[in-house]
Design a protein around this motif. Structure first.
Motif, PDB file in Angstrom:
ATOM      1  N   GLU A  47      58.589  36.234  54.240  1.00 54.97           N
ATOM      2  CA  GLU A  47      58.945  36.945  55.467  1.00 54.97           C
ATOM      3  C   GLU A  47      58.998  38.471  55.310  1.00 54.97           C
ATOM      4  OE1 GLU A  47      62.452  35.089  57.135  1.00 54.97           O
ATOM      5  OE2 GLU A  47      61.340  33.249  57.580  1.00 54.97           O
ATOM      6  N   LEU A  48      58.081  38.996  54.507  1.00 55.78           N
ATOM      7  CA  LEU A  48      57.896  40.445  54.441  1.00 55.78           C
ATOM      8  C   LEU A  48      57.060  40.870  55.632  1.00 55.78           C
ATOM      9  CD1 LEU A  48      56.965  41.087  50.685  1.00 55.78           C
ATOM     10  CD2 LEU A  48      59.137  41.579  51.802  1.00 55.78           C
ATOM     11  N   HIS A  49      57.202  42.111  56.078  1.00 57.07           N
ATOM     12  CA  HIS A  49      56.308  42.640  57.109  1.00 57.07           C
ATOM     13  C   HIS A  49      54.906  42.685  56.511  1.00 57.07           C
ATOM     14  CE1 HIS A  49      54.337  45.570  59.756  1.00 57.07           C
ATOM     15  NE2 HIS A  49      55.173  45.090  60.680  1.00 57.07           N
ATOM     16  N   PHE A  50      53.891  42.407  57.334  1.00 63.41           N
ATOM     17  CA  PHE A  50      52.532  42.319  56.793  1.00 63.41           C
ATOM     18  C   PHE A  50      52.069  43.595  56.109  1.00 63.41           C
ATOM     19  CE2 PHE A  50      51.665  43.338  61.308  1.00 63.41           C
ATOM     20  CZ  PHE A  50      50.850  44.439  61.171  1.00 63.41           C
ATOM     21  N   SER A  51      52.592  44.745  56.497  1.00 67.63           N
ATOM     22  CA  SER A  51      52.202  46.000  55.835  1.00 67.63           C
ATOM     23  C   SER A  51      52.617  45.994  54.363  1.00 67.63           C
ATOM     24  CB  SER A  51      52.830  47.197  56.538  1.00 67.63           C
ATOM     25  OG  SER A  51      52.317  47.322  57.838  1.00 67.63           O
ATOM     26  N   PHE A  52      53.826  45.499  54.081  1.00 66.34           N
ATOM     27  CA  PHE A  52      54.280  45.406  52.697  1.00 66.34           C
ATOM     28  C   PHE A  52      53.529  44.311  51.949  1.00 66.34           C
ATOM     29  CE2 PHE A  52      58.055  47.227  54.842  1.00 66.34           C
ATOM     30  CZ  PHE A  52      58.069  48.442  54.185  1.00 66.34           C
ATOM     31  N   PHE A  86      46.545  50.151  58.025  1.00 64.35           N
ATOM     32  CA  PHE A  86      46.453  50.873  59.290  1.00 64.35           C
ATOM     33  C   PHE A  86      45.576  50.118  60.290  1.00 64.35           C
ATOM     34  CE2 PHE A  86      44.612  54.284  61.987  1.00 64.35           C
ATOM     35  CZ  PHE A  86      45.788  54.706  62.574  1.00 64.35           C
ATOM     36  N   GLY A  87      44.423  49.626  59.833  1.00 61.98           N
ATOM     37  CA  GLY A  87      43.522  48.888  60.716  1.00 61.98           C
ATOM     38  C   GLY A  87      44.160  47.620  61.250  1.00 61.98           C
ATOM     39  N   THR A  88      44.848  46.892  60.370  1.00 61.03           N
ATOM     40  CA  THR A  88      45.526  45.662  60.784  1.00 61.03           C
ATOM     41  C   THR A  88      46.617  45.978  61.800  1.00 61.03           C
ATOM     42  OG1 THR A  88      45.083  44.689  58.613  1.00 61.03           O
ATOM     43  CG2 THR A  88      46.771  43.619  59.955  1.00 61.03           C
ATOM     44  N   LEU A  89      47.352  47.040  61.560  1.00 71.19           N
ATOM     45  CA  LEU A  89      48.413  47.463  62.479  1.00 71.19           C
ATOM     46  C   LEU A  89      47.841  47.858  63.840  1.00 71.19           C
ATOM     47  CD1 LEU A  89      51.495  47.913  62.560  1.00 71.19           C
ATOM     48  CD2 LEU A  89      51.053  50.286  61.920  1.00 71.19           C
ATOM     49  N   ILE A  90      46.724  48.560  63.830  1.00 73.72           N
ATOM     50  CA  ILE A  90      46.072  48.964  65.090  1.00 73.72           C
ATOM     51  C   ILE A  90      45.640  47.731  65.884  1.00 73.72           C
ATOM     52  CG2 ILE A  90      43.994  50.074  66.060  1.00 73.72           C
ATOM     53  CD1 ILE A  90      46.111  52.067  65.174  1.00 73.72           C
ATOM     54  N   PHE A  91      44.985  46.790  65.209  1.00 77.76           N
ATOM     55  CA  PHE A  91      44.562  45.563  65.910  1.00 77.76           C
ATOM     56  C   PHE A  91      45.764  44.809  66.474  1.00 77.76           C
ATOM     57  CE2 PHE A  91      40.491  45.917  63.557  1.00 77.76           C
ATOM     58  CZ  PHE A  91      39.627  45.764  64.632  1.00 77.76           C
ATOM     59  N   GLN A  92      46.846  44.774  65.719  1.00 74.07           N
ATOM     60  CA  GLN A  92      48.020  44.018  66.142  1.00 74.07           C
ATOM     61  C   GLN A  92      48.771  44.729  67.260  1.00 74.07           C
ATOM     62  OE1 GLN A  92      51.655  44.342  65.119  1.00 74.07           O
ATOM     63  NE2 GLN A  92      52.148  42.351  65.982  1.00 74.07           N
ATOM     64  N   LYS A  93      49.003  46.015  67.136  1.00 74.99           N
ATOM     65  CA  LYS A  93      49.808  46.754  68.124  1.00 74.99           C
ATOM     66  C   LYS A  93      49.023  47.113  69.387  1.00 74.99           C
ATOM     67  CE  LYS A  93      53.660  47.051  65.801  1.00 74.99           C
ATOM     68  NZ  LYS A  93      54.823  46.292  66.176  1.00 74.99           N
ATOM     69  N   LEU A  94      47.826  47.633  69.226  1.00 73.45           N
ATOM     70  CA  LEU A  94      47.067  48.088  70.386  1.00 73.45           C
ATOM     71  C   LEU A  94      46.331  46.975  71.120  1.00 73.45           C
ATOM     72  CD1 LEU A  94      45.509  51.492  69.240  1.00 73.45           C
ATOM     73  CD2 LEU A  94      47.506  51.114  70.676  1.00 73.45           C
ATOM     74  N   PHE A  95      45.791  46.030  70.346  1.00 67.70           N
ATOM     75  CA  PHE A  95      44.953  44.998  70.952  1.00 67.70           C
ATOM     76  C   PHE A  95      45.610  43.615  70.978  1.00 67.70           C
ATOM     77  CE2 PHE A  95      42.000  48.152  69.070  1.00 67.70           C
ATOM     78  CZ  PHE A  95      41.480  48.645  70.257  1.00 67.70           C
ATOM     79  N   GLN A  96      46.862  43.531  70.482  1.00 65.63           N
ATOM     80  CA  GLN A  96      47.618  42.272  70.471  1.00 65.63           C
ATOM     81  C   GLN A  96      46.882  41.148  69.734  1.00 65.63           C
ATOM     82  OE1 GLN A  96      50.703  42.948  72.008  1.00 65.63           O
ATOM     83  NE2 GLN A  96      49.702  44.884  72.122  1.00 65.63           N
ATOM     84  N   ILE A 147      38.986  41.332  60.280  1.00 63.61           N
ATOM     85  CA  ILE A 147      38.061  42.291  60.911  1.00 63.61           C
ATOM     86  C   ILE A 147      38.079  43.612  60.147  1.00 63.61           C
ATOM     87  CG2 ILE A 147      37.597  43.633  62.999  1.00 63.61           C
ATOM     88  CD1 ILE A 147      38.882  41.234  64.575  1.00 63.61           C
ATOM     89  N   THR A 148      39.277  44.091  59.863  1.00 61.82           N
ATOM     90  CA  THR A 148      39.417  45.355  59.139  1.00 61.82           C
ATOM     91  C   THR A 148      38.770  45.272  57.759  1.00 61.82           C
ATOM     92  OG1 THR A 148      41.498  45.809  60.297  1.00 61.82           O
ATOM     93  CG2 THR A 148      41.092  47.035  58.284  1.00 61.82           C
TER      94      THR A 148
END
Length: 143
Positions: A36-41, A93-103, A112-113
């Motif tokens: 249960e870590l945040h995916f960025s970590f 960063f790419g994963t975060l963009i896909f998740q936050k901006l494009f849901q 994809i990234t």
């Protein structure tokens, strides 16, 4: 026109990237879903483990750029570490963009990234910078 050796090197590098990538991706899922870590970590940790595997396969199998001199491997490790830092940053960063901006689910966004980062960033830098073989100026190549 591509030379057979260039195509073989590219294919071998894809195998190295695949093995490192599967390790990276699987560990990311494990760390995110189970620990249960945040995916960025998770990407930071899994990317490091995948990078170690990728470096080893590239050095000893793909580019066969082994040297008895520790400074040579240290140079390669330093360069590879810089590529990995850039790669992990771009993937996070790419994963975060896909998740936050494009849901888009982080697992899909990561895949994809990875495609863009692997072919547009990692492979060219690993081949032409990290494991670049300096040509001997005393050897004359024939076609």
């Amino acid at each position: 026109m591509f030379k057979k050796k260039s195509i073989l090197t590219f294919l071998q590098a894809q195998v190295a990237a695949f093995v490192g990538g599967i390790t990276d991706y699987g560990l990311m899922i494990l760390l995110t879903e189970v620990v249960e870590l945040h995916f960025s970590f998770s990407i930071l940790i899994s990317g490091t483990v995948g990078a170690i595997i990728n470096f080893s396969i590239n050095r000893f199998w793909v580019f066969k750029n082994q040297s008895g001199y520790s400074s040579h491997i240290n140079s390669q490790l330093f360069k590879f570490a810089l590529v990995v830092l850039g790669s992990i940053s771009l993937k996070s960063f790419g994963t975060l963009i896909f998740q936050k901006l494009f849901q888009i689910d982080y697992r899909i966004g990561r895949l994809i990234t990875d495609l863009f980062v692997s072919y547009g960033f990692n492979y060219p830098l690993i081949k032409y910078w990290v494991f670049r073989v300096k040509k001997n100026p005393n050897v004359i190549e024939s076609n």
